[in-house]
Design a protein around this motif. Structure first.
Motif, mmCIF file in Angstrom:
data_model
loop_
_atom_site.group_PDB
_atom_site.id
_atom_site.type_symbol
_atom_site.label_atom_id
_atom_site.label_comp_id
_atom_site.label_asym_id
_atom_site.label_seq_id
_atom_site.Cartn_x
_atom_site.Cartn_y
_atom_site.Cartn_z
ATOM 1 N N GLY A 80 60.929 26.270 63.477
ATOM 2 C CA GLY A 80 59.568 26.572 63.047
ATOM 3 C C GLY A 80 59.303 28.058 62.962
ATOM 4 O O GLY A 80 58.658 28.545 62.020
ATOM 5 N N ASP A 81 59.800 28.822 63.943
ATOM 6 C CA ASP A 81 59.613 30.276 63.912
ATOM 7 C C ASP A 81 60.315 30.887 62.705
ATOM 8 O O ASP A 81 59.822 31.846 62.098
ATOM 9 C CB ASP A 81 60.149 30.901 65.198
ATOM 10 C CG ASP A 81 59.172 30.772 66.360
ATOM 11 O OD1 ASP A 81 58.129 30.119 66.185
ATOM 12 O OD2 ASP A 81 59.452 31.333 67.440
ATOM 13 N N GLY A 82 61.499 30.340 62.373
ATOM 14 C CA GLY A 82 62.223 30.839 61.213
ATOM 15 C C GLY A 82 61.482 30.630 59.914
ATOM 16 O O GLY A 82 61.592 31.433 58.974
ATOM 17 N N ARG A 83 60.698 29.558 59.830
ATOM 18 C CA ARG A 83 59.900 29.302 58.621
ATOM 19 C C ARG A 83 58.949 30.459 58.353
ATOM 20 O O ARG A 83 58.723 30.849 57.212
ATOM 21 C CB ARG A 83 59.095 28.003 58.795
ATOM 22 C CG ARG A 83 59.935 26.755 58.793
ATOM 23 C CD ARG A 83 59.121 25.537 59.218
ATOM 24 N NE ARG A 83 58.080 25.200 58.258
ATOM 25 C CZ ARG A 83 57.204 24.212 58.440
ATOM 26 N NH1 ARG A 83 57.241 23.492 59.562
ATOM 27 N NH2 ARG A 83 56.302 23.956 57.520
ATOM 28 N N VAL A 84 58.389 30.996 59.425
ATOM 29 C CA VAL A 84 57.449 32.113 59.300
ATOM 30 C C VAL A 84 58.185 33.435 59.106
ATOM 31 O O VAL A 84 57.830 34.253 58.253
ATOM 32 C CB VAL A 84 56.558 32.187 60.555
ATOM 33 C CG1 VAL A 84 55.611 33.376 60.468
ATOM 34 C CG2 VAL A 84 55.783 30.892 60.736
ATOM 35 N N ALA A 85 59.242 33.648 59.898
ATOM 36 C CA ALA A 85 59.924 34.945 59.921
ATOM 37 C C ALA A 85 60.536 35.315 58.574
ATOM 38 O O ALA A 85 60.553 36.492 58.190
ATOM 39 C CB ALA A 85 61.011 34.936 60.993
ATOM 40 N N PHE A 86 61.043 34.321 57.842
ATOM 41 C CA PHE A 86 61.797 34.614 56.631
ATOM 42 C C PHE A 86 61.057 34.240 55.353
ATOM 43 O O PHE A 86 61.629 34.300 54.265
ATOM 44 C CB PHE A 86 63.150 33.906 56.689
ATOM 45 C CG PHE A 86 63.926 34.241 57.938
ATOM 46 C CD1 PHE A 86 64.261 35.548 58.225
ATOM 47 C CD2 PHE A 86 64.290 33.252 58.836
ATOM 48 C CE1 PHE A 86 64.946 35.875 59.383
ATOM 49 C CE2 PHE A 86 64.975 33.565 59.996
ATOM 50 C CZ PHE A 86 65.309 34.878 60.272
ATOM 51 N N LEU A 87 59.773 33.893 55.475
ATOM 52 C CA LEU A 87 59.016 33.460 54.303
ATOM 53 C C LEU A 87 58.859 34.570 53.272
ATOM 54 O O LEU A 87 59.022 34.347 52.064
ATOM 55 C CB LEU A 87 57.641 32.927 54.727
ATOM 56 C CG LEU A 87 56.733 32.412 53.613
ATOM 57 C CD1 LEU A 87 57.392 31.249 52.871
ATOM 58 C CD2 LEU A 87 55.378 31.973 54.189
ATOM 59 N N ALA A 88 58.534 35.781 53.714
ATOM 60 C CA ALA A 88 58.332 36.882 52.762
ATOM 61 C C ALA A 88 59.615 37.190 51.995
ATOM 62 O O ALA A 88 59.598 37.341 50.759
ATOM 63 C CB ALA A 88 57.839 38.123 53.497
ATOM 64 N N ASP A 89 60.744 37.286 52.713
ATOM 65 C CA ASP A 89 62.015 37.547 52.034
ATOM 66 C C ASP A 89 62.384 36.396 51.099
ATOM 67 O O ASP A 89 62.974 36.610 50.034
ATOM 68 C CB ASP A 89 63.122 37.768 53.069
ATOM 69 C CG ASP A 89 62.963 39.084 53.807
ATOM 70 O OD1 ASP A 89 62.820 40.126 53.146
ATOM 71 O OD2 ASP A 89 62.950 39.067 55.054
ATOM 72 N N TYR A 90 62.031 35.190 51.470
ATOM 73 C CA TYR A 90 62.282 34.011 50.640
ATOM 74 C C TYR A 90 61.563 34.148 49.304
ATOM 75 O O TYR A 90 62.139 33.898 48.237
ATOM 76 C CB TYR A 90 61.799 32.777 51.406
ATOM 77 C CG TYR A 90 61.847 31.468 50.657
ATOM 78 C CD1 TYR A 90 62.987 30.664 50.687
ATOM 79 C CD2 TYR A 90 60.727 31.013 49.954
ATOM 80 C CE1 TYR A 90 63.017 29.448 50.027
ATOM 81 C CE2 TYR A 90 60.754 29.796 49.292
ATOM 82 C CZ TYR A 90 61.893 29.012 49.326
ATOM 83 O OH TYR A 90 61.922 27.798 48.681
ATOM 84 N N HIS A 91 60.295 34.561 49.337
ATOM 85 C CA HIS A 91 59.546 34.704 48.090
ATOM 86 C C HIS A 91 60.065 35.855 47.244
ATOM 87 O O HIS A 91 60.060 35.786 46.010
ATOM 88 C CB HIS A 91 58.064 34.906 48.397
ATOM 89 C CG HIS A 91 57.350 33.651 48.766
ATOM 90 N ND1 HIS A 91 57.345 32.532 47.965
ATOM 91 C CD2 HIS A 91 56.612 33.322 49.859
ATOM 92 C CE1 HIS A 91 56.627 31.575 48.529
ATOM 93 N NE2 HIS A 91 56.181 32.035 49.698
ATOM 94 N N GLN A 92 60.514 36.917 47.900
ATOM 95 C CA GLN A 92 60.944 38.108 47.170
ATOM 96 C C GLN A 92 62.395 38.031 46.701
ATOM 97 O O GLN A 92 62.728 38.502 45.611
ATOM 98 C CB GLN A 92 60.782 39.346 48.070
ATOM 99 C CG GLN A 92 59.355 39.650 48.486
ATOM 100 C CD GLN A 92 58.517 40.221 47.361
ATOM 101 O OE1 GLN A 92 59.040 40.823 46.434
ATOM 102 N NE2 GLN A 92 57.202 40.020 47.450
ATOM 103 N N ASN A 93 63.267 37.449 47.536
ATOM 104 C CA ASN A 93 64.715 37.542 47.264
ATOM 105 C C ASN A 93 65.470 36.296 47.712
ATOM 106 O O ASN A 93 66.509 36.394 48.360
ATOM 107 C CB ASN A 93 65.302 38.767 47.992
ATOM 108 C CG ASN A 93 64.796 40.080 47.456
ATOM 109 O OD1 ASN A 93 65.212 40.528 46.402
ATOM 110 N ND2 ASN A 93 63.882 40.695 48.202
ATOM 111 N N LYS A 94 64.966 35.143 47.371
ATOM 112 C CA LYS A 94 65.608 33.899 47.801
ATOM 113 C C LYS A 94 67.089 33.853 47.405
ATOM 114 O O LYS A 94 67.930 33.360 48.157
ATOM 115 C CB LYS A 94 64.867 32.706 47.212
ATOM 116 C CG LYS A 94 65.482 31.356 47.552
ATOM 117 C CD LYS A 94 64.722 30.207 46.901
ATOM 118 C CE LYS A 94 65.393 28.877 47.166
ATOM 119 N NZ LYS A 94 64.673 27.761 46.494
ATOM 120 N N ASP A 95 67.406 34.386 46.241
ATOM 121 C CA ASP A 95 68.783 34.325 45.742
ATOM 122 C C ASP A 95 69.745 35.161 46.573
ATOM 123 O O ASP A 95 70.968 34.992 46.473
ATOM 124 C CB ASP A 95 68.844 34.781 44.287
ATOM 125 C CG ASP A 95 68.357 36.206 44.089
ATOM 126 O OD1 ASP A 95 67.376 36.603 44.761
ATOM 127 O OD2 ASP A 95 68.952 36.938 43.268
#
Length: 442
Positions: free
Chosen positions: A303-318
C-alpha cells in the motif's frame, strides 16, 4: 597499518595526534577504491577531486573547533540527497539528477565534521528486492565477486566490508541494511524507527523506512548514534555477559523459512559462546499472536508503494521496474479494509514485542538464511530481517561466523524500541566474543 584499514575511531585518533591528515587518509581510501572498484563496483558516484577538496578543507579547521566526526569518510546510499553529488536512485528516470540540497542526515553529519565520500549503489528506488529474482545493481560481495552483497543498500555494505570507507549509510524497509551487513561481514544497525530524520531521503514506506548504519566496529557505530543524538531514557550502566539472560530465536514463527546450515551453525555456536561466558540462553519461538507479522508487513508495504511511486508512474511508467508498477496498480488487489487491519495489527504487536524483549538482555536471531547467494540477480531473502523492521525495534547485525563456503554470516541482536544505546553496549560485549571465536575473520 595502511590508513584505509583504520576504523573511523582509529583514524580520528591519528588526526588528533597529528600523525595523519584527512587528506592523506582520503588519498589512501581513494587508492583502495581504485584498486578494487572494477571488482566490487560499490559506487554510483565518486569524485576523487571533490573528496580531496573537502579533505583539505577539514584539515584547515583548528583542532579545538573540530567536530566529533572530524574526517570520518562516509559512503551514502544513493537515495539520500547530497548537495554536491547526484542522487539517481539507480533509476533511468533520474540519471545525472543532482538536486542542490542535503538530506537532514547529511546536514547533521557535515555539521559534525564528516567527509561525505561518495554515493553508493542501490537497487531501483531501494525497492526492487521484495520477492524472488529482482535484479540488484552491479555491485559484488566484498569477499567473493561471484556473490551478491545483498540489497538494497548494496554499495554501502560492500564498500565498508571492502575497506573502501569505514562508515556507510543505508536504508531499511524490510532487510536492506541488516542483510548486506551479514553478507559482507560487518556491523549493521537499523535504529529504532523514526529516531533519525528521513527528510531528503526518498521513502518507499513512510511506516517502515529507517536510516541504516554500517561500520566495522561498535565504537564507530556509537559515533553515529551520538552524532544523531539517539539517547535512551535509562542511565548508562556497564553490561556484562555473565549472568545475562538472552532469548535465542531460532525461528521467529512457523511462517518463516528454516535457516540454512551456515546460519543454523552460527546460532548454535553463538549460544555456546555466550553460555561459556556465564550467560543464560533460552531457545524460543515467538508466540502465535505474532505469526501474521510478515504477511502484514508486506501488505502495508504494498500500500505504501502505491503512494510512493505514483508520481513517477504517471511521468515515466515506461522507465520503471515492473514490481514498482505492480505496487501502483495494486496487483495483489488489497482492499483499504485489509490495509487498515494490517496497520492496526502491527501497531498492536509493537508494545507486546517491547514487553517480550524486556524479559531478556537481548533477543538473538538469524540475520539471513545463509551465506550470500551466488550471482547478482537476487539480493537474498529478507525474511529474518522483516520482523524487527515491522516492529520498529533497533537491531544490530554482529559479524563473526562463517558458512560452509567460508563466507561471513552474522547474527541479529535486538532490543525494545528506543533502547539503541543500550543495545550497542550489549553488542560491544557480544561482538568481542563472536569476532574472536566465531570462526570468521576479515
Amino acid at each position: 597499518m595502511e590508513p584505509f584499514r583504520l576504523t573511523a575511531s582509529q583514524a580520528q585518533a591519528k588526526f588528533k595526534d597529528g600523525s595523519l591528515t584527512v587528506e592523506e587518509y582520503a588519498k589512501s581510501l581513494l587508492d583502495r577504491v581504485a584498486a578494487r572498484d572494477s571488482t566490487v563496483n560499490a559506487w554510483a558516484f565518486l569524485s576523487p577531486g571533490l573528496v580531496l577538496e573537502r579533505a583539505r578543507e577539514l584539515d584547515t579547521i583548528p583542532i579545538k573547533q573540530r567536530g566529533p566526526l572530524h574526517g570520518v569518510a562516509i559512503g551514502v546510499k544513493d537515495v539520500i540527497l547530497t548537495r554536491d553529488m547526484p542522487t539517481q536512485y539507480n533509476s533511468p528516470i533520474y540519471v545525472d539528477d543532482a538536486p542542490k540540497i542535503d538530506a537532514a542526515s547529511i546536514q547533521i553529519l557535515r555539521a559534525n565534521g564528516a567527509l561525505i565520500f561518495g554515493k553508493t549503489t542501490t537497487t531501483e528506488f531501494a525497492a526492487t528486492v521484495v520477492g524472488p529474482s529482482h535484479k540488484g545493481p552491479k555491485t559484488t560481495n566484498a569477499h567473493d565477486a561471484s556473490r551478491t552483497p545483498g540489497g538494497s543498500s548494496s554499495g554501502s555494505g560492500a564498500a565498508v566490508g571492502d575497506l573502501q570507507v569505514p562508515i556507510g549509510l543505508g536504508t531499511q524497509t524490510v532487510g536492506s541494511t541488516i542483510r548486506p551487513g551479514s553478507f559482507n561481514g560487518i556491523y549493521a544497525m537499523k535504529p529504532t524507527w523514526n529516531s533519525i530524520s528521513r527528510e531528503g531521503q526518498k521513502l518507499y514506506s513512510l511506516i517502515f523506512d529507517t536510516l541504516g548504519l554500517y561500520s566495522r566496529s561498535v565504537e564507530d557505530m556509537k559515533l553515529l548514534l551520538d552524532a544523531f543524538q539517539l539517547v535512551d531514557d535509562e542511565s548508562v550502566e556497564p553490561f556484562s555477559l555473565k549472568g545475562a539472560k538472552f532469548a535465542l530465536l531460532t525461528l521467529p514463527t512457523p511462517e518463516w523459512p528454516e535457516p540454512g546450515p551456515g546460519t543454523a551453525a552460527a546460532l548454535n555456536k553463538g549460544a555456546e559462546l555466550l553460555r561459556a561466558r556465564g550467560a543464560e540462553v533460552e531457545e524460543i519461538t515467538l508466540p502465535d499472536e505474532f505469526r501474521p507479522m510478515y504477511k502484514y508487513h508486506l501488505q502495508v508495504l504494498s500500500g505504501d508503494g502505491r503512494v510512493a511511486f505514483l508520481a513517477d508512474y504517471h511521468q515515466n511508467k515506461d522507465k520503471m521496474h515492473k514490481s514498482l508498477i505492480d505496487h501502483v496498480e495494486n496487483k495483489d488487489k488489497h482492499t483499504r479494509q485489509e490495509q487498515l487491519k494490517a496497520f492496526d495489527e502491527l501497531a498492536a504487536m509493537r508494545p507486546k514485542i517491547d514487553a517480550f524483549a524486556s524479559k531478556y538482555a537481548a533477543i538473538i536471531a538469524p540475520s539471513v538464511l545463509d551465506e550470500a547467494p551466488v550471482g547478482l540477480e537476487n539480493t537474498g531473502s529478507a525474511a529474518f530481517c522483516g520482523p524487527w523492521t515491522a516492529m520498529h525495534t533497533p537491531v544490530v547485525n554482529v559479524p563473526g561466523f562463517k558458512g560452509e563456503n567460508g563466507l561471513p554470516i552474522g547474527l541479529s541482536v535486538v532490543a525494545g524500541r528506543y533502547r539503541d544505546q543500550y543495545l550497542l553496549r550489549v553488542c560491544t560485549e557480544i561482538g568481542k566474543v563472536f569476532e574472536s571465536e566465531g570462526g570468521w575473520h576479515r
